[in-house]
Scaffold this motif. Structure first.
Motif, PDB file in Angstrom:
ATOM      1  N   VAL A  12       0.892  -1.253   0.084  1.00  0.00           N
ATOM      2  CA  VAL A  12       0.032  -0.038  -0.035  1.00  0.00           C
ATOM      3  C   VAL A  12       0.870   1.415  -0.135  1.00  0.00           C
ATOM      4  CG1 VAL A  12      -0.096   0.082   2.524  1.00  0.00           C
ATOM      5  CG2 VAL A  12      -1.844   1.123   1.147  1.00  0.00           C
ATOM      6  N   GLN A  13       0.481   2.245  -0.638  1.00  0.00           N
ATOM      7  CA  GLN A  13       1.027   3.544  -0.637  1.00  0.00           C
ATOM      8  C   GLN A  13       1.187   4.338   0.917  1.00  0.00           C
ATOM      9  OE1 GLN A  13       3.048   4.955  -3.006  1.00  0.00           O
ATOM     10  NE2 GLN A  13       2.804   2.773  -3.998  1.00  0.00           N
ATOM     11  N   ASN A  30     -11.471 -22.040  24.517  1.00  0.00           N
ATOM     12  CA  ASN A  30     -10.795 -21.481  25.816  1.00  0.00           C
ATOM     13  C   ASN A  30      -9.825 -20.333  25.363  1.00  0.00           C
ATOM     14  OD1 ASN A  30      -9.272 -23.081  24.040  1.00  0.00           O
ATOM     15  ND2 ASN A  30      -8.166 -23.906  25.638  1.00  0.00           N
ATOM     16  N   THR A  31     -10.075 -19.453  24.240  1.00  0.00           N
ATOM     17  CA  THR A  31      -9.252 -18.302  23.934  1.00  0.00           C
ATOM     18  C   THR A  31      -9.779 -17.320  24.630  1.00  0.00           C
ATOM     19  OG1 THR A  31      -8.883 -19.159  21.662  1.00  0.00           O
ATOM     20  CG2 THR A  31      -8.596 -16.956  22.039  1.00  0.00           C
ATOM     21  N   TYR A  32      -9.007 -16.529  25.275  1.00  0.00           N
ATOM     22  CA  TYR A  32      -9.140 -15.344  26.116  1.00  0.00           C
ATOM     23  C   TYR A  32      -8.654 -14.193  25.204  1.00  0.00           C
ATOM     24  CZ  TYR A  32     -10.666 -18.189  29.920  1.00  0.00           C
ATOM     25  OH  TYR A  32     -11.135 -19.110  30.728  1.00  0.00           O
ATOM     26  N   ALA A  33      -7.810 -13.123  25.767  1.00  0.00           N
ATOM     27  CA  ALA A  33      -7.073 -12.153  25.033  1.00  0.00           C
ATOM     28  C   ALA A  33      -6.541 -12.702  23.634  1.00  0.00           C
ATOM     29  CB  ALA A  33      -6.235 -11.394  26.023  1.00  0.00           C
ATOM     30  N   MET A  34      -6.453 -11.773  22.682  1.00  0.00           N
ATOM     31  CA  MET A  34      -5.769 -11.750  21.401  1.00  0.00           C
ATOM     32  C   MET A  34      -5.119 -10.475  21.174  1.00  0.00           C
ATOM     33  SD  MET A  34      -8.686 -14.255  19.429  1.00  0.00           S
ATOM     34  CE  MET A  34      -7.396 -14.703  17.848  1.00  0.00           C
ATOM     35  N   GLY A  35      -4.104 -10.740  20.214  1.00  0.00           N
ATOM     36  CA  GLY A  35      -3.481  -9.483  20.054  1.00  0.00           C
ATOM     37  C   GLY A  35      -2.652  -9.630  18.629  1.00  0.00           C
ATOM     38  N   TRP A  36      -2.281  -8.317  18.083  1.00  0.00           N
ATOM     39  CA  TRP A  36      -1.485  -8.243  17.115  1.00  0.00           C
ATOM     40  C   TRP A  36      -0.100  -7.995  17.401  1.00  0.00           C
ATOM     41  CZ3 TRP A  36      -2.918  -9.859  12.235  1.00  0.00           C
ATOM     42  CH2 TRP A  36      -4.179 -10.069  11.997  1.00  0.00           C
ATOM     43  N   PHE A  37       0.994  -8.280  16.871  1.00  0.00           N
ATOM     44  CA  PHE A  37       2.624  -8.134  16.908  1.00  0.00           C
ATOM     45  C   PHE A  37       2.807  -7.961  15.373  1.00  0.00           C
ATOM     46  CE2 PHE A  37       3.543  -8.807  21.353  1.00  0.00           C
ATOM     47  CZ  PHE A  37       2.501  -9.273  21.972  1.00  0.00           C
ATOM     48  N   ARG A  38       4.035  -7.307  15.056  1.00  0.00           N
ATOM     49  CA  ARG A  38       4.724  -7.103  13.997  1.00  0.00           C
ATOM     50  C   ARG A  38       6.313  -7.202  14.160  1.00  0.00           C
ATOM     51  NH1 ARG A  38       3.421  -0.615  12.836  1.00  0.00           N
ATOM     52  NH2 ARG A  38       4.854   0.018  14.295  1.00  0.00           N
ATOM     53  N   GLN A  39       6.992  -7.598  13.124  1.00  0.00           N
ATOM     54  CA  GLN A  39       8.104  -7.954  13.290  1.00  0.00           C
ATOM     55  C   GLN A  39       8.645  -7.302  11.948  1.00  0.00           C
ATOM     56  OE1 GLN A  39       9.592 -11.835  14.293  1.00  0.00           O
ATOM     57  NE2 GLN A  39      11.710 -10.984  14.536  1.00  0.00           N
ATOM     58  N   ALA A  40       9.595  -6.367  11.773  1.00  0.00           N
ATOM     59  CA  ALA A  40      10.405  -5.845  10.487  1.00  0.00           C
ATOM     60  C   ALA A  40      11.699  -6.695  10.530  1.00  0.00           C
ATOM     61  CB  ALA A  40      10.599  -4.306  10.919  1.00  0.00           C
ATOM     62  N   LEU A  86      -1.076   4.613   7.169  1.00  0.00           N
ATOM     63  CA  LEU A  86      -0.080   3.798   7.141  1.00  0.00           C
ATOM     64  C   LEU A  86       1.045   4.541   6.724  1.00  0.00           C
ATOM     65  CD1 LEU A  86      -1.664   0.336   5.772  1.00  0.00           C
ATOM     66  CD2 LEU A  86      -0.143   0.809   7.923  1.00  0.00           C
ATOM     67  N   ARG A  87       2.434   4.270   7.428  1.00  0.00           N
ATOM     68  CA  ARG A  87       3.411   4.969   6.940  1.00  0.00           C
ATOM     69  C   ARG A  87       4.740   3.782   6.551  1.00  0.00           C
ATOM     70  NH1 ARG A  87       2.967   8.012  12.755  1.00  0.00           N
ATOM     71  NH2 ARG A  87       4.259   6.098  13.368  1.00  0.00           N
ATOM     72  N   PRO A  88       5.874   4.164   5.998  1.00  0.00           N
ATOM     73  CA  PRO A  88       6.574   3.280   5.582  1.00  0.00           C
ATOM     74  C   PRO A  88       7.361   2.484   6.842  1.00  0.00           C
ATOM     75  CG  PRO A  88       7.065   5.270   4.409  1.00  0.00           C
ATOM     76  CD  PRO A  88       5.765   5.582   5.421  1.00  0.00           C
ATOM     77  N   VAL A 123       2.895  -6.812   5.473  1.00  0.00           N
ATOM     78  CA  VAL A 123       2.533  -5.479   5.198  1.00  0.00           C
ATOM     79  C   VAL A 123       3.692  -4.597   4.559  1.00  0.00           C
ATOM     80  CG1 VAL A 123       1.246  -3.483   5.850  1.00  0.00           C
ATOM     81  CG2 VAL A 123       0.366  -5.537   6.782  1.00  0.00           C
ATOM     82  N   THR A 124       3.543  -4.028   3.340  1.00  0.00           N
ATOM     83  CA  THR A 124       4.735  -3.188   2.878  1.00  0.00           C
ATOM     84  C   THR A 124       3.926  -2.010   2.714  1.00  0.00           C
ATOM     85  OG1 THR A 124       5.696  -5.178   2.133  1.00  0.00           O
ATOM     86  CG2 THR A 124       6.291  -2.946   1.269  1.00  0.00           C
ATOM     87  N   VAL A 125       4.548  -0.752   3.003  1.00  0.00           N
ATOM     88  CA  VAL A 125       3.911   0.461   2.793  1.00  0.00           C
ATOM     89  C   VAL A 125       5.071   1.376   2.296  1.00  0.00           C
ATOM     90  CG1 VAL A 125       3.220   2.545   3.894  1.00  0.00           C
ATOM     91  CG2 VAL A 125       2.988   0.431   5.220  1.00  0.00           C
ATOM     92  N   ALA A 126       4.750   1.619   0.965  1.00  0.00           N
ATOM     93  CA  ALA A 126       5.714   2.321   0.095  1.00  0.00           C
ATOM     94  C   ALA A 126       5.448   3.748   0.281  1.00  0.00           C
ATOM     95  CB  ALA A 126       5.398   1.980  -1.550  1.00  0.00           C
TER      96      ALA A 126
END
Length: 127
Positions: A12-13, A30-40, A86-88, A123-126
């Protein structure tokens, strides 16, 4: 055992939007909290956002506050991450995670707060 499958990543731009989805299958009761993480590349995996079991409480890392929104559809066993502005430097592989232990009232920002992980979506931000 629960399984997590992320989708919705892409190119995405800068300034654009994407919505990530994470569908849970298997032993979802039996799922409780859920989350998102990222790794560059060449960086450690970092917290992005989390949501409690009922979808009433949400938590965000400072860099994404006001731009990203986490939500949960219990009927579909799916969580979402709406990413706007979104940012690069948002470029990374994004991972969904699920906790099967009781919630403890924290922000669920630690890797060790979670028991299952998805395979990730890029996810790639151009600029």
């Amino acid at each position: 055992q629960a399984q997590l499958l992320e989708s919705g990543g892409g190119l995405v731009q800068a300034g654009g939007s994407l919505r990530l989805s994470c569908a849970e299958s298997g032993r979802t009761y039996n799922t409780y909290a859920m989350g998102w993480f990222r790794q560059a590349p060449d960086k450690e995996r970092e917290f992005v956002a989390a949501i409690d079991r009922n979808g009433a409480l949400t938590y965000y890392a400072d860099p994404v506050k006001g731009r990203f929104t986490i939500s949960r559809d219990g009927a579909k066993n799916t969580i979402y991450l709406q990413m706007n502005g979104l940012r690069p430097d948002d470029t990374a592989a994004y991972y969904c995670a699920a906790r099967t232990r009781n919630e403890y009232g924290g922000t669920y920002a630690r890797l060790t707060d979670y028991d299952y992980w998805g395979q990730g979506t890029q996810v790639t931000v151009a600029s």
